[in-house]
Design an enzyme around this catalytic site. Structure first.
Site, short mmCIF file in Angstrom:
data_model
loop_
_atom_site.label_atom_id
_atom_site.label_comp_id
_atom_site.label_asym_id
_atom_site.label_seq_id
_atom_site.Cartn_x
_atom_site.Cartn_y
_atom_site.Cartn_z
N VAL A 110 3.84 24.15 63.20
CA VAL A 110 2.99 25.03 63.98
C VAL A 110 2.86 26.36 63.27
O VAL A 110 3.87 26.95 62.84
CB VAL A 110 3.57 25.24 65.40
N CYS A 111 1.63 26.84 63.11
CA CYS A 111 1.39 28.14 62.51
C CYS A 111 2.03 28.20 61.12
O CYS A 111 1.89 27.26 60.33
CB CYS A 111 1.91 29.23 63.45
N THR A 112 2.78 29.25 60.81
CA THR A 112 3.38 29.38 59.47
C THR A 112 4.64 28.54 59.32
O THR A 112 5.29 28.62 58.27
CB THR A 112 3.67 30.85 59.14
N THR A 130 -2.71 25.91 58.81
CA THR A 130 -1.74 26.89 59.26
C THR A 130 -2.52 28.10 59.81
O THR A 130 -3.75 28.05 59.92
CB THR A 130 -0.78 27.30 58.12
#
Length: 239
Positions: A110-112, A130
């Site tokens: 998730v995300c970074t 990302t």
């Protein structure tokens, strides 16, 4: 045997989430809300040691157990946040992520959290996404960067920033348990986003808002790029 039959059988689906200081709590709690509703799921939070960690805004989250106590997980969930930067050089965490990913049915970044996966060698040859501020770093880890909210490539489910983790977890739920199960989870959560503004991406937000956001991320983005290039060299990825 289908994935849903495996998940719906007598063996529980073991879901494990990596926690660390300065993570983004919604990267963790959004997908956790979905994954904890999977049929037969047991969800635990793991960190370098059991106990509290603080998110980037100082919200306390308590890890259930140390990394060393985790069994082989069926679903490995890797959130992001500013604390991701410190983990890029943490051999203990990266080795754990790589080992767990090797035996997991699914990895959800998730995300970074995608950059943690990249540093653990999980992105080479993969399609991934990302957070928009770090999207350009994915090719450094051998990934093909896809401008999408959720990208599925084999066992890897990667998502764009923060709130996209809920979408990715629902996609994973559909893969693991079938669309009807995922739709039921979505309904039980009443997840029907209807934001007051169309400002959730750099393409839709007003230019001055985008510039302010980029300025706010500039410092961490520059540090992430330096680290990502160094780690990529260590992994033998030439870019």
């Amino acid at each position: 045997m289908t994935a849903s039959e495996q998940v719906g059988g007598p063996q529980p689906l073991r879901v494990g989430t990596l926690a660390f200081d300065e993570l983004d709590q919604l990267d963790l709690t959004g997908p956790f809300e979905v994954l904890s509703r999977l049929p037969g799921a047991t969800c635990r939070i793991y960190a370098k040691s059991a106990g509290p960690v603080r998110d980037v805004k100082a919200l306390t989250i308590v890890a259930d157990a140390a990394l060393s106590e985790a069994p082989q997980l069926d679903v490995l969930h890797i959130p992001g946040g500013f604390g991701q930067e410190a983990l890029m050089d943490d051999a203990e965490v990266l080795d754990w992520v790589a080992r767990q990913a090797a035996g997991a049915r699914y990895v959800l970044s998730v995300c970074t959290g995608a950059l943690i996966c990249g540093a653990a060698g999980l992105l080479q040859g993969k399609r991934a996404t990302t957070h928009w501020a770090a999207h350009h770093l994915l090719p450094l880890f051998g990934a093909t960067a896809i401008p999408a909210r959720v990208v599925v490539d084999g066992a890897l489910v990667s998502t764009a920033g923060v709130t996209a983790g809920i979408d990715g977890a629902l996609q994973l739920a559909a893969l693991a348990c079938g669309e009807d199960s995922a739709k039921g989870i979505q309904l039980s959560m009443q997840y029907a986003p209807d934001p007051p503004f169309d400002s959730g991406t750099p393409e839709s937000a007003p230019p001055h808002i985008v510039e302010e956001a980029r300025a706010g991320f500039r410092g961490i983005t520059e540090r992430r790029e330096v680290t990502a290039r160094r780690i990529a060299q260590q992994l033998g990825i030439s870019r």
